[in-house]
Enzyme design. Sequence first.
Site, PDB file in Angstrom:
ATOM      1  N   ARG A  82     107.597  56.018  83.725  1.00 38.60           N
ATOM      2  CA  ARG A  82     108.479  57.106  83.292  1.00 38.60           C
ATOM      3  C   ARG A  82     109.210  57.766  84.459  1.00 38.60           C
ATOM      4  NH1 ARG A  82     105.814  60.623  78.381  1.00 38.60           N
ATOM      5  NH2 ARG A  82     106.546  59.251  76.694  1.00 38.60           N
ATOM      6  N   LYS A 137      98.449  53.164  62.171  1.00 37.61           N
ATOM      7  CA  LYS A 137      98.683  53.924  60.943  1.00 37.61           C
ATOM      8  C   LYS A 137      99.988  53.620  60.226  1.00 37.61           C
ATOM      9  CE  LYS A 137      97.648  58.125  62.548  1.00 37.61           C
ATOM     10  NZ  LYS A 137      97.648  59.481  62.645  1.00 37.61           N
ATOM     11  N   GLY A 181     105.459  54.503  73.620  1.00 40.06           N
ATOM     12  CA  GLY A 181     104.067  54.796  73.266  1.00 40.06           C
ATOM     13  C   GLY A 181     103.173  53.594  73.518  1.00 40.06           C
ATOM     14  N   GLY A 205     107.074  59.246  70.368  1.00 39.48           N
ATOM     15  CA  GLY A 205     107.553  60.013  69.209  1.00 39.48           C
ATOM     16  C   GLY A 205     109.068  60.053  69.138  1.00 39.48           C
TER      17      GLY A 205
HETATM   18  C1  3PG Z   1     105.471  62.282  75.142  1.00 42.14           C
HETATM   19  O1  3PG Z   1     104.674  61.823  75.959  1.00 42.14           O
HETATM   20  O2  3PG Z   1     105.469  61.943  73.954  1.00 42.14           O
HETATM   21  C2  3PG Z   1     106.512  63.247  75.632  1.00 42.14           C
HETATM   22  O3  3PG Z   1     106.366  63.493  76.987  1.00 42.14           O
HETATM   23  C3  3PG Z   1     106.461  64.528  74.828  1.00 42.14           C
HETATM   24  O4  3PG Z   1     105.206  65.129  74.987  1.00 42.14           O
HETATM   25  P1  3PG Z   1     104.555  65.952  73.793  1.00 42.14           P
HETATM   26  O5  3PG Z   1     104.250  64.970  72.712  1.00 42.14           O
HETATM   27  O6  3PG Z   1     103.339  66.625  74.377  1.00 42.14           O
HETATM   28  O7  3PG Z   1     105.611  66.954  73.340  1.00 42.14           O
HETATM   29 MG    MG Z   2     103.999  62.631  72.225  1.00 38.06          MG
END
Ligand code: 3PG
Ligand code: MG
Length: 396
Positions: free
Chosen positions: A36, A197, A353, A376
């Site tokens: 990242r 999920k 993710g 997300g």
């Molecule tokens: C993530 O890792 O999904 C982003 O950095 C956002 O973080 P958060 O889900 O804690 O808002």
């Molecule tokens: Mg997150």
Amino acid sequence: MNLRRFTERDVRGKNVFVRVDFNVPLKDGKVSDSTRIAAHADTVSMLLGWGAKVVLASHLGRPKGKRIPEMSLKCTLSEAEKIFNARVNFCGDCIGTSVMAAVEDLKEGELLLLENLRFHEEEQKNDPDFARKLAEPFDVFVMDAFSASHRADASTSAIMEILPSFAGSLLQKEVEMLSTVSEDPERPFVLILGGAKVSDKIGVVEHLMEKTTSILIGGGMAFTFLKANGASIGRSLFEEEKKDFALQMMDQARRNGVEILLPVDVVSGTSLDMTSGELIVAADAIPDDAMGLDIGPKTVALFAERIADAKTVLWNGPMGVFENALFAAGTKGIADGVAESTRRGGVTVVGGGDTAAAAKALGFDKSVSHVSTGGGASLEFCEGKALPGIVPLIEK
Ligand code: 3PG
Ligand code: MG
């Protein structure tokens, strides 16, 4: 979707606040995966090259307004210096006189990293006064944190009402790649879904179903579909309350002429961390005491054939428990299919993710068109949602 970009004129000699996402995995207080951080390299070098004073701000973890030493961004400094090939100064806060002084002191070619934005609870409340404090030492705001763009926080949303705001190169690239696959995909378009999920993927299926040619379902979520079709799934993951969705989705796909492929065989076991004794069984006849932990070789062959022919591939969710070598072959095999599609000129995008973690761990991050840095955020983008960190930057 075109985003507002900065030119040399917008940034030369200016104090620029860059929202990055250094929310990286840590192990024993050290960065264990710097992907990242590296993803912001283009934006940083462009700004430095154009003579801007570049100040980086991020969150790390979820400290909820408290100063938690383990969540200090200090631990990212040495990685950032290596990646950006520049001295990175650190300021122990993200607002106030210490930031003013540190920005003032910043020398040409150096960077400044501010302390965790979420040490202030106003950040996640999208508080306009806090945004004003963040903005105070700066002339320009650059949003580069795609992976936090689904959060309406002061540093990803309210600040854009105060400073002239532009998209960084990473945000631009993410939006370009994810729009290519989710808005106007060239067909055949294969959507690969996995992960634990069903609930995480409903929005994406609803938004993209009509554009897809085939939807391939693996991972833990496949068992809810298999059981809905009457299969014996033993102790495999099953979301009872998502069974109706699975049935409706398969029915809708039939009506739309979209092919849905489920596993035909699986690698089964008795626990996620077992070291031997895994067994390949038919996907509809998993023994009562076992659970499916990966897709089997016949499924890999079936899925990989569809994928290799695809002009567009979007992949979200691993096919099995890839962290255990016994259950990694499915995800690897699908990655080979995706690599083949890329070689044949397909546009292939891996959602962030867990799937990005798998890409890194299994080494297929370089054989796809794009691996998203967002978990997300990439899901919400592909669900067609308007993301608060992006919407103000869209050029009409
Ligand atoms: C993530 O890792 O999904 C982003 O950095 C956002 O973080 P958060 O889900 O804690 O808002
Ligand atoms: Mg997150």
